[in-house]
Design a protein around this motif. Structure first.
Motif, PDB file in Angstrom:
ATOM      1  N   VAL A  88       6.148 -14.586 -15.453  1.00  0.00           N
ATOM      2  CA  VAL A  88       7.162 -13.732 -16.060  1.00  0.00           C
ATOM      3  C   VAL A  88       7.358 -12.505 -15.164  1.00  0.00           C
ATOM      4  CG1 VAL A  88       7.684 -12.284 -18.073  1.00  0.00           C
ATOM      5  CG2 VAL A  88       6.516 -14.466 -18.383  1.00  0.00           C
ATOM      6  N   PRO A  89       8.605 -12.112 -14.890  1.00  0.00           N
ATOM      7  CA  PRO A  89       8.810 -10.887 -14.116  1.00  0.00           C
ATOM      8  C   PRO A  89       8.185  -9.684 -14.822  1.00  0.00           C
ATOM      9  CG  PRO A  89      10.862 -12.096 -14.318  1.00  0.00           C
ATOM     10  CD  PRO A  89       9.876 -12.763 -15.247  1.00  0.00           C
ATOM     11  N   MET A  90       7.682  -8.764 -14.040  1.00  0.00           N
ATOM     12  CA  MET A  90       7.163  -7.522 -14.586  1.00  0.00           C
ATOM     13  C   MET A  90       8.305  -6.513 -14.627  1.00  0.00           C
ATOM     14  SD  MET A  90       5.222  -4.203 -13.392  1.00  0.00           S
ATOM     15  CE  MET A  90       6.601  -4.055 -12.349  1.00  0.00           C
ATOM     16  N   VAL A  91       8.493  -5.893 -15.775  1.00  0.00           N
ATOM     17  CA  VAL A  91       9.429  -4.783 -15.907  1.00  0.00           C
ATOM     18  C   VAL A  91       8.621  -3.624 -16.472  1.00  0.00           C
ATOM     19  CG1 VAL A  91      11.502  -3.894 -17.041  1.00  0.00           C
ATOM     20  CG2 VAL A  91      11.424  -6.280 -16.279  1.00  0.00           C
ATOM     21  N   ALA A  92       8.708  -2.479 -15.795  1.00  0.00           N
ATOM     22  CA  ALA A  92       7.973  -1.297 -16.234  1.00  0.00           C
ATOM     23  C   ALA A  92       8.878  -0.076 -16.195  1.00  0.00           C
ATOM     24  CB  ALA A  92       6.754  -1.063 -15.343  1.00  0.00           C
ATOM     25  N   LEU A  93       8.683   0.806 -17.159  1.00  0.00           N
ATOM     26  CA  LEU A  93       9.311   2.118 -17.136  1.00  0.00           C
ATOM     27  C   LEU A  93       8.402   2.994 -16.291  1.00  0.00           C
ATOM     28  CD1 LEU A  93      11.354   4.272 -18.074  1.00  0.00           C
ATOM     29  CD2 LEU A  93       9.844   4.646 -20.046  1.00  0.00           C
ATOM     30  N   LEU A 128       0.842  -1.189   0.000  1.00  0.00           N
ATOM     31  CA  LEU A 128       0.000   0.000   0.000  1.00  0.00           C
ATOM     32  C   LEU A 128       0.881   1.245   0.000  1.00  0.00           C
ATOM     33  CD1 LEU A 128      -2.975   0.908   0.154  1.00  0.00           C
ATOM     34  CD2 LEU A 128      -2.715   0.948   2.646  1.00  0.00           C
ATOM     35  N   HIS A 129       0.609   2.149  -0.940  1.00  0.00           N
ATOM     36  CA  HIS A 129       1.409   3.369  -1.066  1.00  0.00           C
ATOM     37  C   HIS A 129       0.561   4.491  -1.665  1.00  0.00           C
ATOM     38  CE1 HIS A 129       1.772   1.283  -4.932  1.00  0.00           C
ATOM     39  NE2 HIS A 129       1.992   2.473  -5.461  1.00  0.00           N
ATOM     40  N   ARG A 130       1.048   5.714  -1.461  1.00  0.00           N
ATOM     41  CA  ARG A 130       0.349   6.918  -1.941  1.00  0.00           C
ATOM     42  C   ARG A 130       1.364   7.783  -2.684  1.00  0.00           C
ATOM     43  NH1 ARG A 130      -2.184   8.690   2.791  1.00  0.00           N
ATOM     44  NH2 ARG A 130      -0.123   9.225   3.564  1.00  0.00           N
ATOM     45  N   HIS A 131       0.889   8.446  -3.739  1.00  0.00           N
ATOM     46  CA  HIS A 131       1.754   9.293  -4.561  1.00  0.00           C
ATOM     47  C   HIS A 131       1.453  10.761  -4.310  1.00  0.00           C
ATOM     48  CE1 HIS A 131       2.944   5.741  -6.785  1.00  0.00           C
ATOM     49  NE2 HIS A 131       1.676   5.429  -6.909  1.00  0.00           N
ATOM     50  N   SER A 132       2.503  11.577  -4.098  1.00  0.00           N
ATOM     51  CA  SER A 132       2.291  13.009  -3.916  1.00  0.00           C
ATOM     52  C   SER A 132       2.163  13.726  -5.263  1.00  0.00           C
ATOM     53  CB  SER A 132       3.426  13.633  -3.104  1.00  0.00           C
ATOM     54  OG  SER A 132       4.630  13.633  -3.842  1.00  0.00           O
ATOM     55  N   GLY A 133       2.696  13.118  -6.306  1.00  0.00           N
ATOM     56  CA  GLY A 133       2.626  13.702  -7.646  1.00  0.00           C
ATOM     57  C   GLY A 133       2.164  12.652  -8.639  1.00  0.00           C
ATOM     58  N   PRO A 134       2.020  13.025  -9.900  1.00  0.00           N
ATOM     59  CA  PRO A 134       1.569  12.055 -10.900  1.00  0.00           C
ATOM     60  C   PRO A 134       2.628  10.985 -11.179  1.00  0.00           C
ATOM     61  CG  PRO A 134       2.158  14.121 -11.952  1.00  0.00           C
ATOM     62  CD  PRO A 134       2.261  14.350 -10.477  1.00  0.00           C
ATOM     63  N   ILE A 135       2.150   9.815 -11.553  1.00  0.00           N
ATOM     64  CA  ILE A 135       3.001   8.676 -11.913  1.00  0.00           C
ATOM     65  C   ILE A 135       2.606   8.218 -13.316  1.00  0.00           C
ATOM     66  CG2 ILE A 135       3.649   6.288 -11.353  1.00  0.00           C
ATOM     67  CD1 ILE A 135       4.447   8.323  -9.203  1.00  0.00           C
ATOM     68  N   HIS A 136       3.602   7.917 -14.123  1.00  0.00           N
ATOM     69  CA  HIS A 136       3.384   7.326 -15.442  1.00  0.00           C
ATOM     70  C   HIS A 136       4.126   5.998 -15.449  1.00  0.00           C
ATOM     71  CE1 HIS A 136       1.912  11.192 -17.022  1.00  0.00           C
ATOM     72  NE2 HIS A 136       2.839  11.719 -16.230  1.00  0.00           N
ATOM     73  N   ALA A 137       3.450   4.925 -15.814  1.00  0.00           N
ATOM     74  CA  ALA A 137       4.094   3.601 -15.838  1.00  0.00           C
ATOM     75  C   ALA A 137       3.696   2.867 -17.112  1.00  0.00           C
ATOM     76  CB  ALA A 137       3.693   2.796 -14.611  1.00  0.00           C
ATOM     77  N   TRP A 138       4.708   2.353 -17.800  1.00  0.00           N
ATOM     78  CA  TRP A 138       4.479   1.588 -19.021  1.00  0.00           C
ATOM     79  C   TRP A 138       5.068   0.211 -18.824  1.00  0.00           C
ATOM     80  CZ3 TRP A 138       7.846   1.538 -23.892  1.00  0.00           C
ATOM     81  CH2 TRP A 138       7.203   0.850 -24.926  1.00  0.00           C
ATOM     82  N   ASN A 139       4.194  -0.810 -18.832  1.00  0.00           N
ATOM     83  CA  ASN A 139       4.635  -2.204 -18.662  1.00  0.00           C
ATOM     84  C   ASN A 139       5.351  -2.676 -19.918  1.00  0.00           C
ATOM     85  OD1 ASN A 139       3.094  -2.461 -16.185  1.00  0.00           O
ATOM     86  ND2 ASN A 139       3.130  -4.652 -16.596  1.00  0.00           N
ATOM     87  N   LEU A 140       6.578  -3.149 -19.739  1.00  0.00           N
ATOM     88  CA  LEU A 140       7.350  -3.703 -20.850  1.00  0.00           C
ATOM     89  C   LEU A 140       7.184  -5.213 -20.929  1.00  0.00           C
ATOM     90  CD1 LEU A 140      10.535  -1.564 -20.218  1.00  0.00           C
ATOM     91  CD2 LEU A 140       8.793  -1.182 -21.968  1.00  0.00           C
ATOM     92  N   THR A 141       7.253  -5.887 -19.773  1.00  0.00           N
ATOM     93  CA  THR A 141       7.058  -7.342 -19.706  1.00  0.00           C
ATOM     94  C   THR A 141       6.253  -7.667 -18.461  1.00  0.00           C
ATOM     95  OG1 THR A 141       9.047  -7.785 -18.390  1.00  0.00           O
ATOM     96  CG2 THR A 141       9.319  -7.788 -20.789  1.00  0.00           C
ATOM     97  N   GLY A 142       5.666  -8.837 -18.445  1.00  0.00           N
ATOM     98  CA  GLY A 142       4.946  -9.311 -17.272  1.00  0.00           C
ATOM     99  C   GLY A 142       3.629  -8.588 -17.059  1.00  0.00           C
ATOM    100  N   SER A 143       2.927  -9.021 -16.008  1.00  0.00           N
ATOM    101  CA  SER A 143       1.603  -8.472 -15.705  1.00  0.00           C
ATOM    102  C   SER A 143       1.463  -8.197 -14.222  1.00  0.00           C
ATOM    103  CB  SER A 143       0.511  -9.459 -16.121  1.00  0.00           C
ATOM    104  OG  SER A 143       0.541  -9.675 -17.514  1.00  0.00           O
ATOM    105  N   ARG A 144       0.663  -7.201 -13.918  1.00  0.00           N
ATOM    106  CA  ARG A 144       0.351  -6.892 -12.526  1.00  0.00           C
ATOM    107  C   ARG A 144      -1.146  -6.668 -12.393  1.00  0.00           C
ATOM    108  NH1 ARG A 144       1.335  -0.752 -11.528  1.00  0.00           N
ATOM    109  NH2 ARG A 144       1.586   0.023 -13.635  1.00  0.00           N
TER     110      ARG A 144
END
Length: 161
Positions: A109-114, A63-79
């Motif tokens: 498969v491991p998840m890798v995300a930018l 569990l976590h909270r973001h103070s600013g915007p987050i952009h995430a692009w999944n390259l491999t794997g799934s969440r």
């Protein structure tokens, strides 16, 4: 000279780019087993960071909270997000400031995300109390300590920006 190339005088007007060979960077283990990252950039003024995030199957992002915007692009794997959506390879997720969530890596498969993090990430307990933070400064400190411990020269093009 090709017409699409800029002259040295014209090039001087542009700010220098920071080119990182991500393959040359180590995967730096996190406190959570099965979670590691490759730091790509630390934004000036402790305003955020960019990383390749790797998590092994079955690992949970707490569990976590973001103070600013987050952009995430999944390259491999799934969440699987706490809201039920499955994010797979090629999927993009935007999380607005204040977003609070958790998720789990699914499949074999491991998840890798930018991941581009603006601001900080606050790790919180079930009562909503902050138990830890990830900021550009903490990520940079962790990276420098890892490099020192393993005899690796830090990539100077983004250290201390």
């Amino acid at each position: 000279m090709h017409s699409h190339l800029l002259t040295p005088t014209a090039l001087a007007a542009f700010a220098p780019a920071h080119h990182i060979h991500a393959d040359a960077l180590p995967w730096i283990p996190a406190d959570t087993a099965g979670k590691s990252s490759k730091p790509l950039s630390f934004m000036p003024g402790n305003s955020g960071f960019v990383e390749l995030l790797r998590m092994e199957p079955g690992v949970v992002m707490p569990l976590h909270r973001h103070s600013g915007p987050i952009h995430a692009w999944n390259l491999t794997g799934s969440r699987r997000l706490c809201t039920g959506e499955l994010v797979g390879p090629g999927d993009y997720v935007y999380e607005p400031p204040g977003n609070t969530d958790w998720w789990k890596i699914e499949g074999d498969v491991p998840m890798v995300a930018l991941v581009i993090v603006h601001g900080e990430v606050e790790f919180i307990n079930a009562l909503g109390e902050v138990r830890g933070r990830a900021t550009a400064a903490t990520q940079l400190q962790h990276y420098i300590a890892y490099c020192k411990q393993h005899g690796i020269e830090p990539v100077h093009s983004f250290v201390g920006q």
